[in-house]
Write a protein that holds these residues in place. Sequence first.
Motif, PDB file in Angstrom:
ATOM      1  N   VAL A 118       0.828  -1.215   0.000  1.00 14.37           N
ATOM      2  CA  VAL A 118       0.000   0.000   0.000  1.00 14.37           C
ATOM      3  C   VAL A 118       0.867   1.273   0.000  1.00 14.37           C
ATOM      4  CG1 VAL A 118      -1.820   1.285   1.212  1.00 14.37           C
ATOM      5  CG2 VAL A 118      -2.005  -1.198   0.971  1.00 14.37           C
ATOM      6  N   PRO A 119       1.861   1.378   0.897  1.00 13.39           N
ATOM      7  CA  PRO A 119       2.700   2.585   0.845  1.00 13.39           C
ATOM      8  C   PRO A 119       3.408   2.759  -0.504  1.00 13.39           C
ATOM      9  CG  PRO A 119       3.084   1.383   2.885  1.00 13.39           C
ATOM     10  CD  PRO A 119       2.251   0.496   2.013  1.00 13.39           C
ATOM     11  N   GLU A 120       3.753   1.642  -1.112  1.00  9.81           N
ATOM     12  CA  GLU A 120       4.441   1.685  -2.406  1.00  9.81           C
ATOM     13  C   GLU A 120       3.564   2.348  -3.488  1.00  9.81           C
ATOM     14  OE1 GLU A 120       6.626  -2.175  -3.120  1.00  9.81           O
ATOM     15  OE2 GLU A 120       5.242  -2.220  -4.826  1.00  9.81           O
ATOM     16  N   VAL A 121       2.300   1.934  -3.577  1.00 15.07           N
ATOM     17  CA  VAL A 121       1.438   2.531  -4.616  1.00 15.07           C
ATOM     18  C   VAL A 121       1.012   3.947  -4.241  1.00 15.07           C
ATOM     19  CG1 VAL A 121       0.566   0.408  -5.675  1.00 15.07           C
ATOM     20  CG2 VAL A 121      -0.670   1.409  -3.791  1.00 15.07           C
ATOM     21  N   LEU A 122       0.861   4.217  -2.934  1.00 12.10           N
ATOM     22  CA  LEU A 122       0.519   5.592  -2.539  1.00 12.10           C
ATOM     23  C   LEU A 122       1.667   6.526  -2.909  1.00 12.10           C
ATOM     24  CD1 LEU A 122      -1.281   5.161   0.922  1.00 12.10           C
ATOM     25  CD2 LEU A 122      -2.298   5.572  -1.325  1.00 12.10           C
ATOM     26  N   GLU A 123       2.877   6.051  -2.712  1.00 18.26           N
ATOM     27  CA  GLU A 123       4.066   6.823  -3.087  1.00 18.26           C
ATOM     28  C   GLU A 123       4.077   7.065  -4.598  1.00 18.26           C
ATOM     29  OE1 GLU A 123       7.294   8.925  -2.498  1.00 18.26           O
ATOM     30  OE2 GLU A 123       6.433   7.868  -0.774  1.00 18.26           O
ATOM     31  N   MET A 124       3.802   6.025  -5.350  1.00 13.67           N
ATOM     32  CA  MET A 124       3.808   6.134  -6.816  1.00 13.67           C
ATOM     33  C   MET A 124       2.774   7.157  -7.294  1.00 13.67           C
ATOM     34  SD  MET A 124       3.428   2.902  -9.368  1.00 13.67           S
ATOM     35  CE  MET A 124       3.359   3.073 -11.143  1.00 13.67           C
ATOM     36  N   MET A 125       1.653   7.259  -6.603  1.00 10.80           N
ATOM     37  CA  MET A 125       0.595   8.209  -6.982  1.00 10.80           C
ATOM     38  C   MET A 125       0.745   9.546  -6.230  1.00 10.80           C
ATOM     39  SD  MET A 125      -1.270   6.858  -9.337  1.00 10.80           S
ATOM     40  CE  MET A 125       0.168   6.046 -10.002  1.00 10.80           C
ATOM     41  N   ASN A 126       1.907   9.783  -5.620  1.00 11.43           N
ATOM     42  CA  ASN A 126       2.161  11.019  -4.857  1.00 11.43           C
ATOM     43  C   ASN A 126       1.113  11.267  -3.788  1.00 11.43           C
ATOM     44  OD1 ASN A 126       4.418  11.639  -6.255  1.00 11.43           O
ATOM     45  ND2 ASN A 126       3.375  13.025  -7.707  1.00 11.43           N
ATOM     46  N   LEU A 127       0.760  10.231  -3.061  1.00 13.25           N
ATOM     47  CA  LEU A 127      -0.299  10.360  -2.063  1.00 13.25           C
ATOM     48  C   LEU A 127       0.165   9.963  -0.668  1.00 13.25           C
ATOM     49  CD1 LEU A 127      -3.293   8.776  -3.987  1.00 13.25           C
ATOM     50  CD2 LEU A 127      -3.222  11.111  -3.102  1.00 13.25           C
ATOM     51  N   ALA A 128       1.454   9.711  -0.507  1.00 15.47           N
ATOM     52  CA  ALA A 128       1.937   9.195   0.774  1.00 15.47           C
ATOM     53  C   ALA A 128       1.514  10.122   1.920  1.00 15.47           C
ATOM     54  CB  ALA A 128       3.452   9.038   0.725  1.00 15.47           C
ATOM     55  N   HIS A 129       1.532  11.421   1.673  1.00 13.04           N
ATOM     56  CA  HIS A 129       1.213  12.383   2.734  1.00 13.04           C
ATOM     57  C   HIS A 129      -0.294  12.478   3.001  1.00 13.04           C
ATOM     58  CE1 HIS A 129       0.849  14.281  -1.129  1.00 13.04           C
ATOM     59  NE2 HIS A 129       0.317  15.369  -0.604  1.00 13.04           N
ATOM     60  N   LYS A 130      -1.102  11.799   2.210  1.00 17.36           N
ATOM     61  CA  LYS A 130      -2.562  11.874   2.389  1.00 17.36           C
ATOM     62  C   LYS A 130      -3.128  10.571   2.949  1.00 17.36           C
ATOM     63  CE  LYS A 130      -3.128  15.930   0.316  1.00 17.36           C
ATOM     64  NZ  LYS A 130      -3.652  17.107   1.016  1.00 17.36           N
ATOM     65  N   ALA A 131      -2.263   9.644   3.318  1.00 19.26           N
ATOM     66  CA  ALA A 131      -2.705   8.294   3.684  1.00 19.26           C
ATOM     67  C   ALA A 131      -3.784   8.272   4.769  1.00 19.26           C
ATOM     68  CB  ALA A 131      -1.503   7.456   4.124  1.00 19.26           C
ATOM     69  N   LYS A 132      -3.702   9.217   5.725  1.00 15.90           N
ATOM     70  CA  LYS A 132      -4.640   9.167   6.867  1.00 15.90           C
ATOM     71  C   LYS A 132      -5.888  10.017   6.642  1.00 15.90           C
ATOM     72  CE  LYS A 132      -1.190   7.986  10.275  1.00 15.90           C
ATOM     73  NZ  LYS A 132      -0.109   8.585  11.076  1.00 15.90           N
ATOM     74  N   GLN A 133      -5.985  10.670   5.505  1.00 18.29           N
ATOM     75  CA  GLN A 133      -7.141  11.518   5.254  1.00 18.29           C
ATOM     76  C   GLN A 133      -8.290  10.701   4.671  1.00 18.29           C
ATOM     77  OE1 GLN A 133      -6.571  15.383   4.336  1.00 18.29           O
ATOM     78  NE2 GLN A 133      -4.399  15.447   4.725  1.00 18.29           N
ATOM     79  N   HIS A 134      -9.466  11.322   4.650  1.00 18.04           N
ATOM     80  CA  HIS A 134     -10.641  10.689   4.064  1.00 18.04           C
ATOM     81  C   HIS A 134     -10.914  11.314   2.692  1.00 18.04           C
ATOM     82  CE1 HIS A 134     -11.090   9.410   8.203  1.00 18.04           C
ATOM     83  NE2 HIS A 134     -11.907   8.462   7.752  1.00 18.04           N
ATOM     84  N   VAL A 146      -6.253   8.250  -5.767  1.00 15.42           N
ATOM     85  CA  VAL A 146      -6.504   7.147  -4.831  1.00 15.42           C
ATOM     86  C   VAL A 146      -7.147   5.989  -5.600  1.00 15.42           C
ATOM     87  CG1 VAL A 146      -7.724   6.389  -2.751  1.00 15.42           C
ATOM     88  CG2 VAL A 146      -6.871   8.749  -2.906  1.00 15.42           C
ATOM     89  N   SER A 147      -8.069   6.349  -6.470  1.00 13.84           N
ATOM     90  CA  SER A 147      -8.740   5.305  -7.231  1.00 13.84           C
ATOM     91  C   SER A 147      -7.768   4.600  -8.200  1.00 13.84           C
ATOM     92  CB  SER A 147      -9.962   5.938  -7.887  1.00 13.84           C
ATOM     93  OG  SER A 147     -10.183   5.488  -9.139  1.00 13.84           O
ATOM     94  N   LEU A 148      -6.781   5.346  -8.711  1.00 13.61           N
ATOM     95  CA  LEU A 148      -5.732   4.713  -9.535  1.00 13.61           C
ATOM     96  C   LEU A 148      -4.876   3.783  -8.680  1.00 13.61           C
ATOM     97  CD1 LEU A 148      -4.285   7.567 -11.808  1.00 13.61           C
ATOM     98  CD2 LEU A 148      -5.754   5.682 -12.443  1.00 13.61           C
ATOM     99  N   ALA A 149      -4.530   4.236  -7.472  1.00 14.03           N
ATOM    100  CA  ALA A 149      -3.730   3.396  -6.573  1.00 14.03           C
ATOM    101  C   ALA A 149      -4.469   2.092  -6.289  1.00 14.03           C
ATOM    102  CB  ALA A 149      -3.449   4.143  -5.265  1.00 14.03           C
TER     103      ALA A 149
END
Length: 230
Positions: A118-134, A146-149
């Motif tokens: 999960v962190p790997e794909v969030l990183e790839m989609m530049n979303l690592a800093h948004k992981a805890k948001q809704h 997020v939907s691409l991830a």
Amino acid sequence: MIDLIDVSFQYENGTEALHNVNLRVNQGEFAFVVGSSGAGKTSILKLLLREAVATSGQVIVNGFNLNKLKNRQIPKFRRSIGVVFQDFRLIPDMTVYDNVAFAMRVTDQSNKSIRQRVPEVLEMMNLAHKAKQHPYELSGGEQQRVSLARALINHPPLIIADEPTGNIDPEFSYEIVEMLQQINKQAGTTILMVTHEHEMVKYFGGRTINIEEGRVVFDDYIIGGANESE
Ligand code: ADP
């Protein structure tokens, strides 16, 4: 890989939505599907996702012959495709992390592989800093990332994106296509993207399949303007 061989498709009321469509998209290709409203784009997607069965002709996707697919094989077949929708379809009360992890949890994957992937794909989609948001705390472009991830989390050989930029501010639409291109290049994932945004297709260029009145009227590579000087 997608192979439509002489495919026709008729709805129950007699409307013939597709006539003798022949279309092959090889593994690792990126193709845009364009066409006016009512041209048959959604009908093609329904056949590719086995939500409908061709009236005649053959539909082969990821090695599954969809004319012969048994109902019990449908879940396995569907897992071989990552789907991205215009309206994101994220689960509102789950965090970004959980929305993406959920796609692995439902296929019973180990906690260890979930924590790694999960962190790997969030990183790839530049979303690592948004992981805890809704989802409601994110912009449309971020929600679509997020939907691409989620679509790519289980390494599908094919991603089908149905108007993925339709609900996104134009300045962020291009970023979504760039992300899809990145997935295509890095993972070799085949991408089929349906869009009505002709300007964007002209900007990126590449294989463009134009459907009109249920027929393929154009299927060729167009040269993008992305590298043109301003
Ligand atoms: P697009 O996605 O390109 O707008 P569609 O695949 O939805 O086009 O539609 C192709 C044709 O099939 C159109 O003539 C449309 O009116 C018709 N059609 C779409 N859905 C249905 C349905 N459920 N029943 C009957 N006809 C339909």
